[in-house]
Design a protein around this motif. Structure first.
Motif, PDB file in Angstrom:
ATOM      1  N   GLN A 198       0.851  -1.181   0.000  1.00  0.00           N
ATOM      2  CA  GLN A 198       0.000   0.000   0.000  1.00  0.00           C
ATOM      3  C   GLN A 198       0.892   1.238   0.000  1.00  0.00           C
ATOM      4  O   GLN A 198       1.854   1.310   0.768  1.00  0.00           O
ATOM      5  CB  GLN A 198      -0.910   0.011   1.237  1.00  0.00           C
ATOM      6  CG  GLN A 198      -1.840  -1.191   1.317  1.00  0.00           C
ATOM      7  CD  GLN A 198      -2.821  -1.240   0.173  1.00  0.00           C
ATOM      8  OE1 GLN A 198      -3.466  -0.249  -0.159  1.00  0.00           O
ATOM      9  NE2 GLN A 198      -2.937  -2.406  -0.439  1.00  0.00           N
ATOM     10  N   LEU A 199       0.572   2.178  -0.846  1.00  0.00           N
ATOM     11  CA  LEU A 199       1.360   3.408  -0.949  1.00  0.00           C
ATOM     12  C   LEU A 199       0.401   4.581  -0.923  1.00  0.00           C
ATOM     13  O   LEU A 199      -0.506   4.662  -1.754  1.00  0.00           O
ATOM     14  CB  LEU A 199       2.172   3.390  -2.244  1.00  0.00           C
ATOM     15  CG  LEU A 199       3.117   4.544  -2.497  1.00  0.00           C
ATOM     16  CD1 LEU A 199       4.163   4.651  -1.391  1.00  0.00           C
ATOM     17  CD2 LEU A 199       3.802   4.371  -3.845  1.00  0.00           C
ATOM     18  N   GLN A 200       0.582   5.476   0.032  1.00  0.00           N
ATOM     19  CA  GLN A 200      -0.263   6.662   0.160  1.00  0.00           C
ATOM     20  C   GLN A 200       0.523   7.884  -0.294  1.00  0.00           C
ATOM     21  O   GLN A 200       1.459   8.298   0.385  1.00  0.00           O
ATOM     22  CB  GLN A 200      -0.722   6.822   1.615  1.00  0.00           C
ATOM     23  CG  GLN A 200      -1.695   7.947   1.831  1.00  0.00           C
ATOM     24  CD  GLN A 200      -3.026   7.699   1.137  1.00  0.00           C
ATOM     25  OE1 GLN A 200      -3.544   6.595   1.146  1.00  0.00           O
ATOM     26  NE2 GLN A 200      -3.571   8.731   0.525  1.00  0.00           N
ATOM     27  N   LEU A 201       0.161   8.432  -1.444  1.00  0.00           N
ATOM     28  CA  LEU A 201       0.834   9.615  -1.955  1.00  0.00           C
ATOM     29  C   LEU A 201       0.292  10.867  -1.272  1.00  0.00           C
ATOM     30  O   LEU A 201      -0.884  10.920  -0.905  1.00  0.00           O
ATOM     31  CB  LEU A 201       0.624   9.747  -3.459  1.00  0.00           C
ATOM     32  CG  LEU A 201       1.600   9.012  -4.356  1.00  0.00           C
ATOM     33  CD1 LEU A 201       1.517   7.525  -4.185  1.00  0.00           C
ATOM     34  CD2 LEU A 201       1.396   9.392  -5.800  1.00  0.00           C
ATOM     35  N   PRO A 202       1.144  11.890  -1.120  1.00  0.00           N
ATOM     36  CA  PRO A 202       0.639  13.167  -0.592  1.00  0.00           C
ATOM     37  C   PRO A 202      -0.370  13.762  -1.579  1.00  0.00           C
ATOM     38  O   PRO A 202      -0.359  13.429  -2.771  1.00  0.00           O
ATOM     39  CB  PRO A 202       1.883  14.046  -0.480  1.00  0.00           C
ATOM     40  CG  PRO A 202       2.969  13.346  -1.201  1.00  0.00           C
ATOM     41  CD  PRO A 202       2.558  11.935  -1.440  1.00  0.00           C
ATOM     42  N   GLU A 203      -1.229  14.614  -1.089  1.00  0.00           N
ATOM     43  CA  GLU A 203      -2.249  15.208  -1.954  1.00  0.00           C
ATOM     44  C   GLU A 203      -1.641  16.047  -3.063  1.00  0.00           C
ATOM     45  O   GLU A 203      -2.160  16.096  -4.171  1.00  0.00           O
ATOM     46  CB  GLU A 203      -3.213  16.059  -1.125  1.00  0.00           C
ATOM     47  CG  GLU A 203      -4.127  15.203  -0.283  1.00  0.00           C
ATOM     48  CD  GLU A 203      -5.327  15.969   0.212  1.00  0.00           C
ATOM     49  OE1 GLU A 203      -5.723  16.961  -0.422  1.00  0.00           O
ATOM     50  OE2 GLU A 203      -5.878  15.543   1.235  1.00  0.00           O
TER      51      GLU A 203
ATOM     52  N   ILE B 240       5.796  14.608  -9.506  1.00  0.00           N
ATOM     53  CA  ILE B 240       6.686  14.359  -8.371  1.00  0.00           C
ATOM     54  C   ILE B 240       6.363  15.324  -7.238  1.00  0.00           C
ATOM     55  O   ILE B 240       6.124  16.513  -7.468  1.00  0.00           O
ATOM     56  CB  ILE B 240       8.173  14.526  -8.760  1.00  0.00           C
ATOM     57  CG1 ILE B 240       8.552  13.562  -9.885  1.00  0.00           C
ATOM     58  CG2 ILE B 240       9.075  14.324  -7.542  1.00  0.00           C
ATOM     59  CD1 ILE B 240       9.985  13.716 -10.385  1.00  0.00           C
ATOM     60  N   GLY B 241       6.387  14.809  -6.021  1.00  0.00           N
ATOM     61  CA  GLY B 241       6.245  15.614  -4.815  1.00  0.00           C
ATOM     62  C   GLY B 241       7.103  15.022  -3.712  1.00  0.00           C
ATOM     63  O   GLY B 241       7.649  13.921  -3.865  1.00  0.00           O
ATOM     64  N   ALA B 242       7.227  15.729  -2.623  1.00  0.00           N
ATOM     65  CA  ALA B 242       8.048  15.255  -1.490  1.00  0.00           C
ATOM     66  C   ALA B 242       7.252  15.367  -0.204  1.00  0.00           C
ATOM     67  O   ALA B 242       6.366  16.218  -0.067  1.00  0.00           O
ATOM     68  CB  ALA B 242       9.332  16.056  -1.386  1.00  0.00           C
ATOM     69  N   ASP B 243       7.594  14.486   0.745  1.00  0.00           N
ATOM     70  CA  ASP B 243       6.933  14.478   2.048  1.00  0.00           C
ATOM     71  C   ASP B 243       7.820  13.696   3.015  1.00  0.00           C
ATOM     72  O   ASP B 243       8.857  13.169   2.627  1.00  0.00           O
ATOM     73  CB  ASP B 243       5.555  13.835   1.939  1.00  0.00           C
ATOM     74  CG  ASP B 243       4.602  14.279   3.039  1.00  0.00           C
ATOM     75  OD1 ASP B 243       4.986  15.096   3.901  1.00  0.00           O
ATOM     76  OD2 ASP B 243       3.455  13.794   3.049  1.00  0.00           O
TER      77      ASP B 243
ATOM     78  N   TYR C  17       7.710  11.172  -4.014  1.00  0.00           N
ATOM     79  CA  TYR C  17       6.561  10.416  -4.497  1.00  0.00           C
ATOM     80  C   TYR C  17       6.341  10.722  -5.970  1.00  0.00           C
ATOM     81  O   TYR C  17       6.555  11.853  -6.416  1.00  0.00           O
ATOM     82  CB  TYR C  17       5.310  10.787  -3.694  1.00  0.00           C
ATOM     83  CG  TYR C  17       5.391  10.344  -2.263  1.00  0.00           C
ATOM     84  CD1 TYR C  17       4.926   9.086  -1.889  1.00  0.00           C
ATOM     85  CD2 TYR C  17       5.942  11.158  -1.288  1.00  0.00           C
ATOM     86  CE1 TYR C  17       5.004   8.667  -0.574  1.00  0.00           C
ATOM     87  CE2 TYR C  17       6.028  10.736   0.028  1.00  0.00           C
ATOM     88  CZ  TYR C  17       5.559   9.499   0.376  1.00  0.00           C
ATOM     89  OH  TYR C  17       5.641   9.066   1.673  1.00  0.00           O
ATOM     90  N   TYR C  18       5.904   9.721  -6.709  1.00  0.00           N
ATOM     91  CA  TYR C  18       5.733   9.825  -8.151  1.00  0.00           C
ATOM     92  C   TYR C  18       4.373   9.245  -8.544  1.00  0.00           C
ATOM     93  O   TYR C  18       3.928   8.257  -7.976  1.00  0.00           O
ATOM     94  CB  TYR C  18       6.783   8.995  -8.891  1.00  0.00           C
ATOM     95  CG  TYR C  18       8.206   9.208  -8.458  1.00  0.00           C
ATOM     96  CD1 TYR C  18       9.077   9.976  -9.226  1.00  0.00           C
ATOM     97  CD2 TYR C  18       8.703   8.599  -7.302  1.00  0.00           C
ATOM     98  CE1 TYR C  18      10.407  10.138  -8.840  1.00  0.00           C
ATOM     99  CE2 TYR C  18      10.016   8.769  -6.915  1.00  0.00           C
ATOM    100  CZ  TYR C  18      10.861   9.530  -7.684  1.00  0.00           C
ATOM    101  OH  TYR C  18      12.171   9.694  -7.302  1.00  0.00           O
ATOM    102  N   ARG C  19       3.769   9.847  -9.553  1.00  0.00           N
ATOM    103  CA  ARG C  19       2.572   9.286 -10.181  1.00  0.00           C
ATOM    104  C   ARG C  19       2.813   9.358 -11.685  1.00  0.00           C
ATOM    105  O   ARG C  19       3.118  10.432 -12.214  1.00  0.00           O
ATOM    106  CB  ARG C  19       1.318  10.063  -9.815  1.00  0.00           C
ATOM    107  CG  ARG C  19       0.049   9.468 -10.436  1.00  0.00           C
ATOM    108  CD  ARG C  19      -1.205  10.274 -10.121  1.00  0.00           C
ATOM    109  NE  ARG C  19      -1.465  10.311  -8.693  1.00  0.00           N
ATOM    110  CZ  ARG C  19      -1.461  11.432  -7.941  1.00  0.00           C
ATOM    111  NH1 ARG C  19      -1.218  12.602  -8.478  1.00  0.00           N
ATOM    112  NH2 ARG C  19      -1.712  11.374  -6.656  1.00  0.00           N
ATOM    113  N   MET C  20       2.677   8.229 -12.373  1.00  0.00           N
ATOM    114  CA  MET C  20       2.826   8.167 -13.827  1.00  0.00           C
ATOM    115  C   MET C  20       1.437   7.991 -14.419  1.00  0.00           C
ATOM    116  O   MET C  20       0.715   7.056 -14.048  1.00  0.00           O
ATOM    117  CB  MET C  20       3.734   6.990 -14.205  1.00  0.00           C
ATOM    118  CG  MET C  20       4.083   6.915 -15.661  1.00  0.00           C
ATOM    119  SD  MET C  20       5.175   5.491 -16.044  1.00  0.00           S
ATOM    120  CE  MET C  20       6.694   5.995 -15.247  1.00  0.00           C
ATOM    121  N   VAL C  21       1.064   8.905 -15.329  1.00  0.00           N
ATOM    122  CA  VAL C  21      -0.308   8.987 -15.823  1.00  0.00           C
ATOM    123  C   VAL C  21      -0.324   9.074 -17.354  1.00  0.00           C
ATOM    124  O   VAL C  21       0.497   9.782 -17.948  1.00  0.00           O
ATOM    125  CB  VAL C  21      -1.006  10.248 -15.249  1.00  0.00           C
ATOM    126  CG1 VAL C  21      -2.431  10.375 -15.722  1.00  0.00           C
ATOM    127  CG2 VAL C  21      -0.926  10.275 -13.737  1.00  0.00           C
TER     128      VAL C  21
END
Length: 142
Positions: free
Chosen positions: A5-10, A86-89, A99-103
Motif C-alpha cells: 500500500q502506498l499513500q501519496l501526498p495530496e 513528483i512531490g516530497a513528504d 513520491y511519483y505518479r505516472m499517468v
C-alpha cells in the motif's frame, strides 16, 4: 496475496511529459517494470536540472536512494504519452521521501494512472562520504 500500500501526498507539485519508447517495452509489448524505474529517474533528473542543479550537487550535497516502492495500476505501450508527477513528504533532518505518479496523457485513457511510486532519499557529502542535512533550497521546491 498481500499488496504493498502506498499513500501519496495530496500535492505532487512538479511534472514532466515523456513518451514510451520501443525499448521501454518488454516481451508482452507493454511498459517493462525495469524501465518504469528508469523513467522515474529521468523525471527526477529533469526536476533537478530545472532547479539549476543535479543529483550530485544540491548546495554541495548529493542524494542517495534508500528504498523504492512501485505499485502498478495499468499498462502503457510504445508511443504512449505520459506525465510523471513528483512531490516530497516525510522530511527528516537528513532526507525525505519523493513520491511519483505516472499517468497517461493521450487518447481515450488520458488520466489513467499507470503506477505510483516512492523513493526514500538521504543527502550525502560525496567528498567525505557522510550524510548531511537536507538543503534548504531542496525543501523549497515542494
Amino acid at each position: 496475496m498481500a499488496r504493498v500500500q502506498l499513500q501519496l501526498p495530496e500535492k505532487l507539485s512538479w511534472s514532466t511529459s515523456l513518451r514510451i519508447r520501443i525499448y521501454d517495452t518488454n516481451f508482452a509489448a507493454h511498459l517493462a517494470h525495469d524501465r518504469v524505474v528508469s523513467l522515474l529517474h529521468e523525471a527526477r533528473a529533469r526536476l533537478f536540472r530545472e532547479k539549476g542543479t543535479n543529483e550530485l550537487d544540491v548546495e554541495g550535497s548529493g542524494i542517495i536512494l534508500t528504498d523504492l516502492v512501485v505499485v502498478y495500476k495499468a499498462e502503457a505501450f510504445f508511443g504512449d504519452e505520459i506525465r510523471v508527477e513528483i512531490g516530497a513528504d516525510d522530511f527528516s533532518s537528513k532526507g525525505c521521501d519523493l513520491y511519483y505518479r505516472m499517468v497517461h496523457t493521450d487518447g481515450p485513457i488520458s488520466g489513467k494512472v499507470i503506477c505510483e511510486a516512492k523513493t526514500g532519499l538521504v543527502f550525502m557529502d560525496y567528498s567525505t562520504r557522510k550524510v548531511t542535512e537536507v538543503p534548504q533550497s531542496f525543501k523549497s521546491w515542494f
